[in-house]
Each structure stands twice: as structure tokens, then as C-alpha cells.
Motif scaffolding. Structure first.
Motif, PDB file in Angstrom:
ATOM      1  N   SER A   1       0.858  -1.186   0.000  1.00 33.72           N
ATOM      2  CA  SER A   1       0.000   0.000   0.000  1.00 33.72           C
ATOM      3  C   SER A   1       0.890   1.230   0.000  1.00 33.72           C
ATOM      4  N   VAL A   2       0.687   2.102  -0.961  1.00 30.18           N
ATOM      5  CA  VAL A   2       1.405   3.382  -1.002  1.00 30.18           C
ATOM      6  C   VAL A   2       0.565   4.399  -0.245  1.00 30.18           C
ATOM      7  N   LEU A   3       1.192   5.099   0.713  1.00 25.68           N
ATOM      8  CA  LEU A   3       0.465   5.982   1.628  1.00 25.68           C
ATOM      9  C   LEU A   3       0.610   7.454   1.226  1.00 25.68           C
ATOM     10  N   ASP A   4      -0.328   8.248   1.692  1.00 28.52           N
ATOM     11  CA  ASP A   4      -0.324   9.676   1.346  1.00 28.52           C
ATOM     12  C   ASP A   4       0.374  10.523   2.401  1.00 28.52           C
ATOM     13  N   SER A   5       1.197   9.901   3.241  1.00 30.46           N
ATOM     14  CA  SER A   5       1.689  10.579   4.439  1.00 30.46           C
ATOM     15  C   SER A   5       3.099  11.148   4.334  1.00 30.46           C
ATOM     16  N   GLY A   6       3.708  11.122   3.161  1.00 33.88           N
ATOM     17  CA  GLY A   6       5.037  11.711   3.016  1.00 33.88           C
ATOM     18  C   GLY A   6       6.144  10.703   3.205  1.00 33.88           C
ATOM     19  N   ALA A   7       7.257  10.922   2.517  1.00 37.86           N
ATOM     20  CA  ALA A   7       8.349   9.955   2.496  1.00 37.86           C
ATOM     21  C   ALA A   7       8.957   9.698   3.862  1.00 37.86           C
ATOM     22  N   GLN A   8       8.959  10.686   4.742  1.00 34.04           N
ATOM     23  CA  GLN A   8       9.617  10.547   6.040  1.00 34.04           C
ATOM     24  C   GLN A   8       8.680  10.035   7.137  1.00 34.04           C
ATOM     25  N   PHE A   9       7.540   9.512   6.759  1.00 33.60           N
ATOM     26  CA  PHE A   9       6.541   9.081   7.725  1.00 33.60           C
ATOM     27  C   PHE A   9       7.098   8.075   8.734  1.00 33.60           C
ATOM     28  N   ALA A  10       7.803   7.063   8.260  1.00 36.31           N
ATOM     29  CA  ALA A  10       8.320   6.023   9.159  1.00 36.31           C
ATOM     30  C   ALA A  10       9.365   6.575  10.116  1.00 36.31           C
ATOM     31  N   ARG A  11      10.129   7.570   9.700  1.00 36.50           N
ATOM     32  CA  ARG A  11      11.166   8.141  10.554  1.00 36.50           C
ATOM     33  C   ARG A  11      10.561   9.123  11.575  1.00 36.50           C
ATOM     34  N   ARG A  12       9.556   9.861  11.158  1.00 33.29           N
ATOM     35  CA  ARG A  12       8.972  10.883  12.034  1.00 33.29           C
ATOM     36  C   ARG A  12       7.993  10.305  13.060  1.00 33.29           C
ATOM     37  N   TYR A  13       7.328   9.234  12.684  1.00 33.08           N
ATOM     38  CA  TYR A  13       6.263   8.693  13.549  1.00 33.08           C
ATOM     39  C   TYR A  13       6.560   7.260  13.986  1.00 33.08           C
ATOM     40  N   THR A  14       7.811   7.013  14.295  1.00 26.04           N
ATOM     41  CA  THR A  14       8.234   5.657  14.693  1.00 26.04           C
ATOM     42  C   THR A  14       7.426   5.151  15.876  1.00 26.04           C
ATOM     43  N   HIS A  15       7.257   5.972  16.892  1.00 25.18           N
ATOM     44  CA  HIS A  15       6.535   5.552  18.096  1.00 25.18           C
ATOM     45  C   HIS A  15       5.095   5.162  17.757  1.00 25.18           C
ATOM     46  N   GLN A  16       4.421   5.992  16.988  1.00 23.73           N
ATOM     47  CA  GLN A  16       3.023   5.720  16.644  1.00 23.73           C
ATOM     48  C   GLN A  16       2.896   4.465  15.778  1.00 23.73           C
ATOM     49  N   ILE A  17       3.832   4.265  14.859  1.00 29.38           N
ATOM     50  CA  ILE A  17       3.790   3.084  13.990  1.00 29.38           C
ATOM     51  C   ILE A  17       4.009   1.812  14.801  1.00 29.38           C
ATOM     52  N   LYS A  18       4.972   1.856  15.723  1.00 26.19           N
ATOM     53  CA  LYS A  18       5.229   0.677  16.556  1.00 26.19           C
ATOM     54  C   LYS A  18       4.009   0.353  17.420  1.00 26.19           C
ATOM     55  N   ALA A  19       3.369   1.389  17.940  1.00 22.28           N
ATOM     56  CA  ALA A  19       2.158   1.168  18.749  1.00 22.28           C
ATOM     57  C   ALA A  19       1.048   0.553  17.898  1.00 22.28           C
ATOM     58  N   ALA A  20       0.903   1.037  16.670  1.00 20.66           N
ATOM     59  CA  ALA A  20      -0.127   0.494  15.770  1.00 20.66           C
ATOM     60  C   ALA A  20       0.172  -0.956  15.407  1.00 20.66           C
TER      61      ALA A  20
END
Length: 464
Positions: free
Chosen positions: A154-173
């Protein structure tokens, strides 16, 4: 019991099957003397019809003197003296055992054509990375245990740096919305139209599997299955129709869970009962698609593939909803499956065990390891490969050897150097246990064209 195989042969038990049945039948009498045991066997051999209804000796008696209906229940086949020729891609990167397994497959009397992909490594029966075409027969073990295992992007609309900027939220999800392992499932109810599919009520086996499907929908297996976030760089004129550039992306790899494994085990056993092959080739036993068992397996295999697809859809739906992101484009392709395809103007059954469909214009995703890139590709429809490509980088060593050869601290260090965060995971899946994906891709430039490159950043796998 100290009865030698030679003595069993002298009694008239000349086949491996007869000797095996005899030894199993003698187990309740293991405390008797050798002479008594031989006397018991001699009585059955001399008059097997008298023992067909005996609960202990019945199977041996039936084997020695098949009833008319039993005699028609199976056929014995010999292998070809010479294997049907097949194309091998990436020959220097494939160990000899995988090549030997493919040679065995191509000696089957039903083998029409085949190919071996560059990521190939030994499996059970057909090697992982093996492609095999037959006339009207399906081989459950050439499909594999994890029926319909697939990749989804799935290609997301959240910007290329999404995984780096929102690491905490992604891990929680990932903790909240994914589940890995042999048992269990997500802690919240999943709803999908697959659960209402009428095929679940077509056979007794599928009826029994429906409850397991309900429990496991939206979850992932163990081993090399994963869910990961990272960065996808798309090239000009890519198959997704998106502007070139770098995007955040979600990638998952898993299959049909316990459902597929149960189907594979049940119908592999039926195939071995009906199709008797020489020792070393028994896992290649097939079912004719015109037979009742063959039709049941085909229906069950397709349902398992649809269930695997539904699991990925739920994984991506749950995670994107939890993170509040939208999806720009999706892609999905599977392996460990059999397809009805036209090959050279001839309708054939094409088994791809750990191989990606790569028909002309067909899009797919080929992953590397958790510390190396994956590739968005489009198939070229190459005839020699039966329109197939590798399904990944492929292993350089067995899971057990990987566990013995590496430490968790070394694996963590290697991942850290690549900027990858791992949740769970096993030493079995350490990146060093895999081939170089770029070398593998270089071996199949005529099979696929590359439309994008993905780099993992946050990976979740089953715990060791």
C-alpha cells in the motif's frame, strides 16, 4: 523385535509398503518371541483374505490381497529415465540439492515443462523457487503448505519521512493491529466477505476450518512473514500510475494461516494414497483434476488463496485506520499456488512454489531481506520461465544453521546500520541468511522490469 528385513522378504513381504505394514502390525505383539512373530506373519501371508476384517492385520491383509474396489483406488507410477529439460536462472547462486529436487520433479510422468528461479533453495518435494507445469494434474506439495502466500503493498499519502517521524506511533499500531504466530488472532473482531463465502460449506474439511478462519482473519504466520513500513521510490511511468518520487509505504508478507496448512496436509495424504511413486518422489504425488479429490483440492486451494488475500486486506485496513493515513495505490501478488494457464497454446496447470507470476504486464513485488530493498516489478511474459520470476532473495542457509551461526546482538547491529527497527523477529531471519537481492534481480532482467524500489524502516515479525 529383531526381525530383519531379509526375513520379512523371505516370508513374501517384498515391497517397502508390505514390510512397513507388517512391522506396525506386530507392535501389539512385541513381547512375544521371534518365532511366534514370524508364525503370525506367515499365517497372514498364506491366507490374507481371512484377516481383512481383523483390526490389527486388516491393512496388511488388504495390501497383500486387494479387494476389487481397493485395487482400483490407487495406481503405481515410475519416473522417466531422463528429466524434461528446464531453464535455470541464477545457476551460480543455487545449491545442488535444489537443482536435484527440480530434476526429480521433471522426471515425473506428468511433468510437461518447468523452470527454476534464481532465489531457489531446497524444499519438500518441489524446491522453493520451482515452477512446474502439468497437463491436468495438481500436486499439493508442489503448491506448498502455506497456500496462497502473498505480498501486498500500500502506497500511503503521508510523506516519504513518515516512518522516521512517527516511529513511536507506527510501533504502537503494529502492536495493536497485527498478530503473528501459529495460534491465536487479533484481539478485536474482524469482518470480511470471505467469511460468508459458500465454498466454506462445500466439504466437511472446509466446514471444520471456518471457525479457525474467523479467529485468524487479519493475522500473520511465523517464519519469514512480516509487516513493515518504509520508503518506496517510484520511477517514471510506473505501473501504479503515480508521479515519480519517494513515498511512505506499507508492505506485508503472509499466507493462509492454519487453513492452508490443514488443506495441504489432508490432500497430500490423499494424493499419496492414490498415486504411488518411488521412494524419494512420494511428495510429488498428484491428484487428477477430473477426480473428486482433485476437484475438492482445487476448490479448497482457491478458497485458501482468497482467505490469504483477505488477511492482507484486513492488515492494511486496520493499520491505516489506526494511523489515520490514506492509501494512494495498492498491489498484491501471490505464490505457493497453482494456476490454469495457456502455455504455448496448450492449457496446463502451472505450480509456482515460491515463485512470482510474471506474465506480460503483470505487476508484482519482490522483497529482499529486512535490511535490503524490495522491488516493484512488472512481468515480461518470458516463455522459458513459464511467465515467472523469483518471489524474494532466497535463503543461503537453513533456518537451523542461521540460528547456530549468528547472535541476536549481531543481527541488531546489522539492522541498526541500515536504519531498520525490528519488532520481534528470529535469528532464522537474520539478513545474512539471505542471498543478495540485487544479484538475484540481475539474474532475471529478462523476466521483469523494475518500476520502484522499497526500503524497510520498521519491521514486525513473529517472536523467536
Amino acid at each position: 523385535m529383531a526381525i530383519r528385513p531379509k526375513e520379512l522378504t523371505q516370508l513374501g513381504l517384498r515391497s517397502d509398503i508390505a514390510r512397513s505394514l507388517a512391522v506396525n502390525s506386530l507392535k501389539p505383539y512385541r513381547y512375544r518371541s521371534k518365532d511366534e512373530l514370524l508364525s503370525l506373519l506367515r499365517a497372514v501371508v498364506d491366507d490374507p483374505d481371512a484377516y481383512k476384517s481383523d483390526p490389527i492385520w486388516g491393512k496388511l491383509a488388504e495390501h497383500l490381497s486387494p479387494s476389487p474396489e481397493e485395487a482400483l483406488a490407487f495406481r503405481t507410477y515410475a519416473l522417466r529415465e531422463e528429466a524434461v529439460s528446464f531453464k535455470t536462472y541464477g545457476n551460480p547462486f543455487i545449491e545442488s540439492l535444489a537443482k536435484q529436487q527440480m530434476q526429480m520433479a521433471m522426471r515425473l510422468p506428468v511433468a510437461v515443462s518447468g523452470a527454476l528461479m534464481a532465489d531457489a533453495h531446497p524444499g519438500y518435494g518441489l524446491p522453493v523457487g520451482g515452477v512446474l507445469a502439468t497437463e491436468n494434474q495438481v500436486i499439493p506439495y508442489a503448491v506448498g503448505v502455506d497456500i496462497g502466500c502473498r505480498m501486498s503493498l500500500s502506497v500511503l499519502d503521508s510523506g516519504a519521512q513518515f516512518a522516521r517521524r512517527y516511529t513511536h506511533q507506527i510501533k504502537a499500531a503494529l502492536r495493536a493491529c497485527t498478530h503473528f504466530g501459529m495460534d491465536g488472532g487479533l484481539p478485536f473482531r474482524q469482518e470480511h466477505e470471505i467469511l460468508d463465502c459458500p465454498e466454506f460449506f462445500a466439504t466437511d474439511l472446509l466446514k471444520r476450518l471456518h471457525g479457525k478462519a474467523v479467529r485468524q482473519l487479519g493475522s500473520s504466520g511465523g517464519g519469514n512473514h512480516f509487516v513493515e513500513f518504509g520508503e518506496l521510490t517510484l520511477f517514471e511511468d510506473n505501473v501504479l500510475g503515480l508521479s515519480p518520487g519517494t513515498y511512505a509505504a506499507l508492505v506485508s508478507h503472509s499466507g493462509s494461516r492454519g487453513m492452508g496448512a490443514t488443506i495441504a496436509t489432508a490432500y497430500s495424504e490423499i494424493a499419496r494414497d492414490q498415486c504411488r511413486l518411488p521412494r524419494g518422489a512420494t511428495n510429488f504425488a498428484w491428484l487428477d483434476l477430473d477426480s473428486e479429490a482433485g476437484a475438492e483440492y482445487w476448490l479448497s486451494m482457491n478458497l485458501a488463496g482468497d482467505f490469504a488475500k483477505a488477511c492482507h486486506e484486513q492488515i492494511h485496513k486496520n493499520l491505516t485506520r489506526e494511523l489515520g493515513v490514506s492509501v494512494l495505490a495498492t498491489l498484491s501478488n501471490h505464490h505457493n499456488f497453482a494456476w490454469k494457464e495457456d502455455i504455448g497454446g496448450r492449457p496446463l496447470i502451472v505450480h509456482r512454489k515460491g515463485a512470482t507470476p510474471a506474465g506480460k504486464g503483470v505487476a508484482g513485488f519482490i522483497p529482499g531481506s529486512m535490511a535490503s530493498p524490495g522491488y516493484l516489478v512488472v512481468g515480461c511474459g518470458e516463455d522459458a520461465s513459464l511467465s515467472s520470476a523469483s518471489h524474494g532473495a532466497g535463503r543461503t542457509m537453513s533456518r537451523q544453521k542461521a540460528k547456530e551461526s549468528f547472535t541476536r546482538s549481531a543481527m541488531r547491529k546489522a539492522l541498526s546500520e541500515k536504519g531498520v527497527t525490528l519488532m520481534g523477529g528470529s535469528l532464522e531471519e537474520t539478513p545474512s541468511a539471505y542471498k543478495d537481492i540485487d544479484q538475484i534481480m540481475a539474474c532475471q532482467t529478462g523476466l521483469v522490469t523494475v518500476h520502484g524500489k522499497f526500503m524497510p524502516r520498521i519491521v514486525r515479525m513473529n517472536k523467536e
